[in-house]
Design a protein around this motif. Structure first.
Motif, PDB file in Angstrom:
ATOM      1  N   ASN A 180     -22.210  -6.101 -50.256  1.00  0.00           N
ATOM      2  CA  ASN A 180     -22.485  -7.527 -50.455  1.00  0.00           C
ATOM      3  C   ASN A 180     -23.008  -7.837 -51.862  1.00  0.00           C
ATOM      4  N   GLU A 181     -23.194  -6.798 -52.655  1.00  0.00           N
ATOM      5  CA  GLU A 181     -23.735  -6.983 -54.000  1.00  0.00           C
ATOM      6  C   GLU A 181     -22.621  -6.826 -55.028  1.00  0.00           C
ATOM      7  N   ASP A 182     -22.656  -7.671 -56.053  1.00  0.00           N
ATOM      8  CA  ASP A 182     -21.638  -7.599 -57.101  1.00  0.00           C
ATOM      9  C   ASP A 182     -21.730  -6.290 -57.870  1.00  0.00           C
ATOM     10  N   SER A 183     -20.612  -5.913 -58.491  1.00  0.00           N
ATOM     11  CA  SER A 183     -20.585  -4.721 -59.333  1.00  0.00           C
ATOM     12  C   SER A 183     -21.451  -4.929 -60.568  1.00  0.00           C
ATOM     13  N   LEU A 184     -21.914  -3.818 -61.124  1.00  0.00           N
ATOM     14  CA  LEU A 184     -22.639  -3.854 -62.386  1.00  0.00           C
ATOM     15  C   LEU A 184     -21.612  -4.042 -63.499  1.00  0.00           C
ATOM     16  N   ARG A 185     -21.781  -5.107 -64.289  1.00  0.00           N
ATOM     17  CA  ARG A 185     -20.802  -5.462 -65.319  1.00  0.00           C
ATOM     18  C   ARG A 185     -21.323  -5.059 -66.705  1.00  0.00           C
ATOM     19  N   LEU A 186     -20.541  -4.194 -67.385  1.00  0.00           N
ATOM     20  CA  LEU A 186     -20.906  -3.678 -68.699  1.00  0.00           C
ATOM     21  C   LEU A 186     -19.807  -4.015 -69.695  1.00  0.00           C
ATOM     22  N   LEU A 187     -20.183  -4.178 -70.958  1.00  0.00           N
ATOM     23  CA  LEU A 187     -19.196  -4.440 -72.007  1.00  0.00           C
ATOM     24  C   LEU A 187     -19.588  -3.699 -73.279  1.00  0.00           C
ATOM     25  N   TRP A 188     -18.654  -2.889 -73.800  1.00  0.00           N
ATOM     26  CA  TRP A 188     -18.793  -2.265 -75.109  1.00  0.00           C
ATOM     27  C   TRP A 188     -17.972  -3.057 -76.114  1.00  0.00           C
ATOM     28  N   SER A 189     -18.610  -3.449 -77.199  1.00  0.00           N
ATOM     29  CA  SER A 189     -17.878  -4.217 -78.203  1.00  0.00           C
ATOM     30  C   SER A 189     -16.855  -3.357 -78.925  1.00  0.00           C
ATOM     31  N   GLY A 190     -17.105  -2.037 -79.044  1.00  0.00           N
ATOM     32  CA  GLY A 190     -16.358  -1.258 -80.024  1.00  0.00           C
ATOM     33  C   GLY A 190     -16.673  -1.819 -81.408  1.00  0.00           C
ATOM     34  N   ASP A 191     -15.802  -1.567 -82.360  1.00  0.00           N
ATOM     35  CA  ASP A 191     -15.946  -2.188 -83.678  1.00  0.00           C
ATOM     36  C   ASP A 191     -15.202  -3.514 -83.669  1.00  0.00           C
TER      37      ASP A 191
END
Length: 530
Positions: A180-191
């Motif tokens: 019932n809980e949303d996924s952990l959302r991660l973002l890497w910018s890279g360059d």
């Protein structure tokens, strides 16, 4: 479910991009790059990884630059057996770049071992060989932009980062134990590339993340917005000044994209009559191969056809072999030489610096970022004597820099990209930047209204527990391969090299043998007390 993030590189420094994510069932990396800069930092390339490569399930690669990809062959060599996911252009570029990196290492180690043999020191081995670089590519897997990739429940999406051909920001969603809980959302910018960069759309990604890991390379630095014509005019002025009175112009070449942009603009300037036709030498086998990859992927790039047509003309002399490279030494005046590497730390540009920068009629034009401790950075900061492959070189030529061809977003563009990702709920980590740059970017983000408590500047080997509930916390008592103060500025090797140069100058200035012997005795006594 606990998720942890370890900053294995590009934290407190610009190079060596590598991040390990641990979940309940997986361990994976984002990037596996080579360290560049001071000898202290470069030594990490030879040391063990801060994790067991055999326990890594897969790697996600943001782009092909060696400071993001250059330790992949070592990772496989030391036990990793999983796939490496990347865009197709990145895969094509690495087919040339990784063997080239291995070749440079093999040649450098060969020269070093010759010196070590004369000094009675043991031989060393290269970090990896060309065979290692070829073998690891069998497990490279290409993916499309903005298409979800499911890796045993972990969802991944690549976004165009606008930096170089194939570059990506990477979105990762890690499922939680609670359905019932949303996924952990991660973002890497890279360059991230600058806005309105030739060949690429502006960098993009979606919004609403728990954590964002962003580069900060050009924090504290902004560039004026210039048109293509204005950019060429800046380049034209530098070239004309360098070639005045039959001067020679050296341009350290970042083989992927920077070289292609510069060549296209130089040829346009010649064909429009703004610049006289002078010989142009592209002394970089890697850049020549990278240009072929650009041609293959021309349909994926913006406004590229005309520029590649210019590069295809016969005005450029491509030098592939060592013998062809050495033959350039016969050219004494009125030519442009582009050679790798972009920070002057490897490749053929070092030989051209050795052969030509003693001459006041030579100009070295730096067109990209110069990491702390790199030869390019030392020259930019005014070093008049440097050591290259154990040899002392006097610098009498001019050193210039232009930033209009930079492949990195400046501070304003970084702030715009980061704030466009909001909401960022739990944490923003500023990486891939020197300490002062990261601090400047943090201050700029706070001025834009981002809460200070959200922003962290990690150091190498820091590890943090990520959570969707409450503030993330750093693990205590984590071993660090280098201290924060070892990541910035000169290291002991730079200081010792400068001391050697200063000592020689001091000896040469003394009037006679008696004074020189007296100085030598004083130095010996000082060493005995040390």
């Amino acid at each position: 479910m606990d998720v942890s993030l370890k900053f294995c590189g590009a934290a407190g420094t610009v190079t060596g991009s590598c991040y390990m994510v641990k979940t309940a069932g997986h361990r994976f990396l984002v990037d596996c790059g080579m360290f560049q800069g001071t000898k202290t930092i470069r030594s990490l390339n030879y040391n063990s990884f801060p994790f067991d490569p055999a326990e890594i399930d897969f790697v996600l690669l943001t782009h092909a630059h060696i400071d993001h990809s250059g330790l992949l062959p070592k990772l496989f060599k030391e036990g990793f057996k999983g796939p490496v996911y990347m865009t197709e252009p990145t895969k094509d570029l690495l087919a040339a770049m990784l063997p080239d990196s291995a070749h440079i290492q093999e040649m450098d180690v060969m020269h070093l071992n010759r010196r070590n043999a004369r000094r009675g020191k043991p031989e060393i081995e290269p970090i990896y060989t060309q065979q290692d670089a070829e073998a690891c590519q069998l497990d490279f897997v290409s993916v499309d932009y903005e298409e979800w990739l499911d890796l045993d429940g972990i969802r991944v999406k690549f976004w165009n980062a606008g930096h170089i051909l194939g570059s990506a920001s990477i979105q990762i969603e890690v499922p939680t134990a609670d359905p019932n809980e949303d996924s952990l959302r991660l973002l890497w910018s890279g360059d991230l590339g600058p806005n309105h960069k030739l060949f690429h759309p502006d960098p993009d990604a979606s919004t609403d993340y728990d954590y964002v890991i962003s580069e900060s390379t050009y924090g504290g630095r902004t560039r004026p917005v210039v048109t293509s014509e204005e950019k060429r005019d800046i380049l034209l002025k530098e070239i004309k000044a360098a070639l005045k009175n039959d001067g020679m112009l050296l341009i350290p070449a970042f083989a992927v994209e920077r070289t292609q942009e510069l060549l296209a603009d130089i040829l346009i300037l010649q064909q429009t009559g703004q610049l006289r036709n002078v010989p142009i030498f592209l002394d970089s086998p890697l850049a020549i191969k990278a240009t072929e990859v650009f041609k293959k992927h021309a349909g994926e790039l913006e406004d590229v056809a005309g520029h590649l047509d210019h590069i295809n003309t016969g005005h450029i002399r491509f030098t592939q072999t060592v013998e062809e490279s050495k033959s350039i030494n016969r050219i004494k005046s009125g030519a442009i030489i582009m050679a790798g590497s972009g920070m002057c730390d490897a490749g053929r540009i070092r030989h051209h610096i050795k052969n030509r920068m003693w001459n006041t009629n030579t100009t070295l034009l730096l067109v990209g970022y110069q990491a702390e401790g790199s030869l390019g950075r030392l020259l930019l900061e005014g070093a008049r004597k440097v050591r290259i492959q154990g040899e002392e070189i006097t610098i009498r030529g001019k050193v210039r820099q232009i930033e209009t061809y930079s492949g990195h977003a400046d501070e304003n563009e970084l702030v715009d990209w980061i704030t466009s990702r909001k909401p960022i709920r739990h944490g923003l980590y500023l990486c891939h930047g020197e300490e002062e740059a990261a601090k400047a970017l943090k201050a700029a983000l706070i001025a834009e209204g981002m809460p200070e408590k959200l922003i962290s500047i990690p150091s190498i080997d820091d590890e943090v527990r990520l959570s969707r509930k409450g503030k993330p916390d750093y693990f205590e008592n984590i071993p660090h391969r280098l201290k924060p103060q070892d990541l910035g500025g000169w290291d002991a090797h730079n200081e010792f090299a400068e001391l050697q140069i200063d000592l020689k100058e001091a000896f040469d200035k003394l009037a006679d043998e008696k004074a020189r012997r007296a100085l030598a005795r004083r130095i010996k006594r000082a060493l005995e007390k040390a």
